[in-house]
Motif scaffolding. Structure first.
Motif, PDB file in Angstrom:
ATOM      1  N   HIS A 137      36.091  59.994  50.182  1.00  0.00           N
ATOM      2  CA  HIS A 137      37.249  59.087  50.085  1.00  0.00           C
ATOM      3  C   HIS A 137      38.049  59.443  48.833  1.00  0.00           C
ATOM      4  CE1 HIS A 137      39.664  55.462  49.611  1.00  0.00           C
ATOM      5  NE2 HIS A 137      39.329  55.132  50.857  1.00  0.00           N
ATOM      6  N   PRO A 138      39.378  59.532  48.946  1.00  0.00           N
ATOM      7  CA  PRO A 138      40.181  59.970  47.801  1.00  0.00           C
ATOM      8  C   PRO A 138      40.095  59.066  46.578  1.00  0.00           C
ATOM      9  CG  PRO A 138      41.580  59.186  49.608  1.00  0.00           C
ATOM     10  CD  PRO A 138      40.191  59.278  50.139  1.00  0.00           C
ATOM     11  N   MET A 139      39.763  57.807  46.758  1.00  0.00           N
ATOM     12  CA  MET A 139      39.663  56.909  45.600  1.00  0.00           C
ATOM     13  C   MET A 139      38.299  56.948  44.938  1.00  0.00           C
ATOM     14  SD  MET A 139      41.814  53.585  46.874  1.00  0.00           S
ATOM     15  CE  MET A 139      41.619  52.753  45.310  1.00  0.00           C
TER      16      MET A 139
ATOM     17  N   CYS B  25      35.199  46.295  44.540  1.00  0.00           N
ATOM     18  CA  CYS B  25      36.142  47.020  43.694  1.00  0.00           C
ATOM     19  C   CYS B  25      36.957  46.056  42.830  1.00  0.00           C
ATOM     20  CB  CYS B  25      37.082  47.851  44.559  1.00  0.00           C
ATOM     21  SG  CYS B  25      38.311  48.750  43.609  1.00  0.00           S
ATOM     22  N   ILE B  26      37.027  46.369  41.541  1.00  0.00           N
ATOM     23  CA  ILE B  26      37.804  45.541  40.622  1.00  0.00           C
ATOM     24  C   ILE B  26      38.974  46.316  40.035  1.00  0.00           C
ATOM     25  CG2 ILE B  26      36.081  43.797  40.108  1.00  0.00           C
ATOM     26  CD1 ILE B  26      35.161  45.418  37.726  1.00  0.00           C
ATOM     27  N   GLY B  27      39.230  47.515  40.537  1.00  0.00           N
ATOM     28  CA  GLY B  27      40.475  48.185  40.179  1.00  0.00           C
ATOM     29  C   GLY B  27      40.414  49.622  39.723  1.00  0.00           C
TER      30      GLY B  27
ATOM     31  N   ALA C 110      29.873  53.094  43.124  1.00  0.00           N
ATOM     32  CA  ALA C 110      28.504  53.307  43.602  1.00  0.00           C
ATOM     33  C   ALA C 110      28.159  54.788  43.671  1.00  0.00           C
ATOM     34  CB  ALA C 110      28.316  52.639  44.967  1.00  0.00           C
ATOM     35  N   GLU C 111      29.126  55.611  44.062  1.00  0.00           N
ATOM     36  CA  GLU C 111      28.814  57.048  44.153  1.00  0.00           C
ATOM     37  C   GLU C 111      28.612  57.662  42.770  1.00  0.00           C
ATOM     38  OE1 GLU C 111      33.291  59.027  44.482  1.00  0.00           O
ATOM     39  OE2 GLU C 111      31.973  59.040  46.206  1.00  0.00           O
ATOM     40  N   LYS C 112      29.016  56.919  41.724  1.00  0.00           N
ATOM     41  CA  LYS C 112      28.825  57.396  40.351  1.00  0.00           C
ATOM     42  C   LYS C 112      27.648  56.709  39.666  1.00  0.00           C
ATOM     43  CE  LYS C 112      33.781  58.135  40.116  1.00  0.00           C
ATOM     44  NZ  LYS C 112      35.021  57.471  39.703  1.00  0.00           N
ATOM     45  N   GLY C 113      26.846  55.993  40.429  1.00  0.00           N
ATOM     46  CA  GLY C 113      25.622  55.422  39.864  1.00  0.00           C
ATOM     47  C   GLY C 113      25.695  53.972  39.436  1.00  0.00           C
TER      48      GLY C 113
ATOM     49  N   ARG D  34      32.402  53.554  48.777  1.00  0.00           N
ATOM     50  CA  ARG D  34      33.323  54.065  49.796  1.00  0.00           C
ATOM     51  C   ARG D  34      32.663  55.267  50.462  1.00  0.00           C
ATOM     52  NH1 ARG D  34      37.341  52.729  45.702  1.00  0.00           N
ATOM     53  NH2 ARG D  34      38.538  50.971  46.504  1.00  0.00           N
ATOM     54  N   PRO D  35      33.164  55.633  51.640  1.00  0.00           N
ATOM     55  CA  PRO D  35      32.581  56.776  52.351  1.00  0.00           C
ATOM     56  C   PRO D  35      32.711  58.051  51.511  1.00  0.00           C
ATOM     57  CG  PRO D  35      34.062  55.539  53.784  1.00  0.00           C
ATOM     58  CD  PRO D  35      34.243  54.987  52.403  1.00  0.00           C
TER      59      PRO D  35
END
Ligand code: FES
Length: 80
Positions: free
Chosen positions: A16-18, A54-56, A22-25, A12-13
């Motif tokens: 992004h609040p969620m 995304c799976i949840g 990917a941003e966590k590796g 996500r960009p």
């Protein structure tokens, strides 16, 4: 018995609040799984690795699910 490993690689960009895996590796996690399979023919015959959207449980990412057990893992990191 075959294992099927799903790794969320959703991005996500920034800000992004969620958040996102990917941003966590998670893409490094996926690559580590894929590399491990390529280096071990026995593993390659018994394990399938699939990148997913995304799976949840985004806040607990990187998220990995292993079937047929249906076991979910959160906060998965590539071994350094
Ligand atoms: S972004 Fe990975 S579970 Fe939602």
């Amino acid at each position: 018995m075959f294992k099927h490993v799903f790794v969320c690689v959703n991005q996500r960009p920034p800000g992004h609040p969620m958040g996102s895996c990917a941003e966590k590796g998670s893409r490094d996690v996926y690559t580590a799984f894929a590399d491990a399979l390529q280096q071990d023919p026995q593993l390659m015959m018994t394990v399938v690795i699939t990148p997913t959207g995304c799976i949840g449980p985004c806040g607990m990412g990187p998220t990995v699910v292993v079937y047929p057990e249906g076991i979910w893992y959160g906060g998965v990191k590539k071994k350094m």
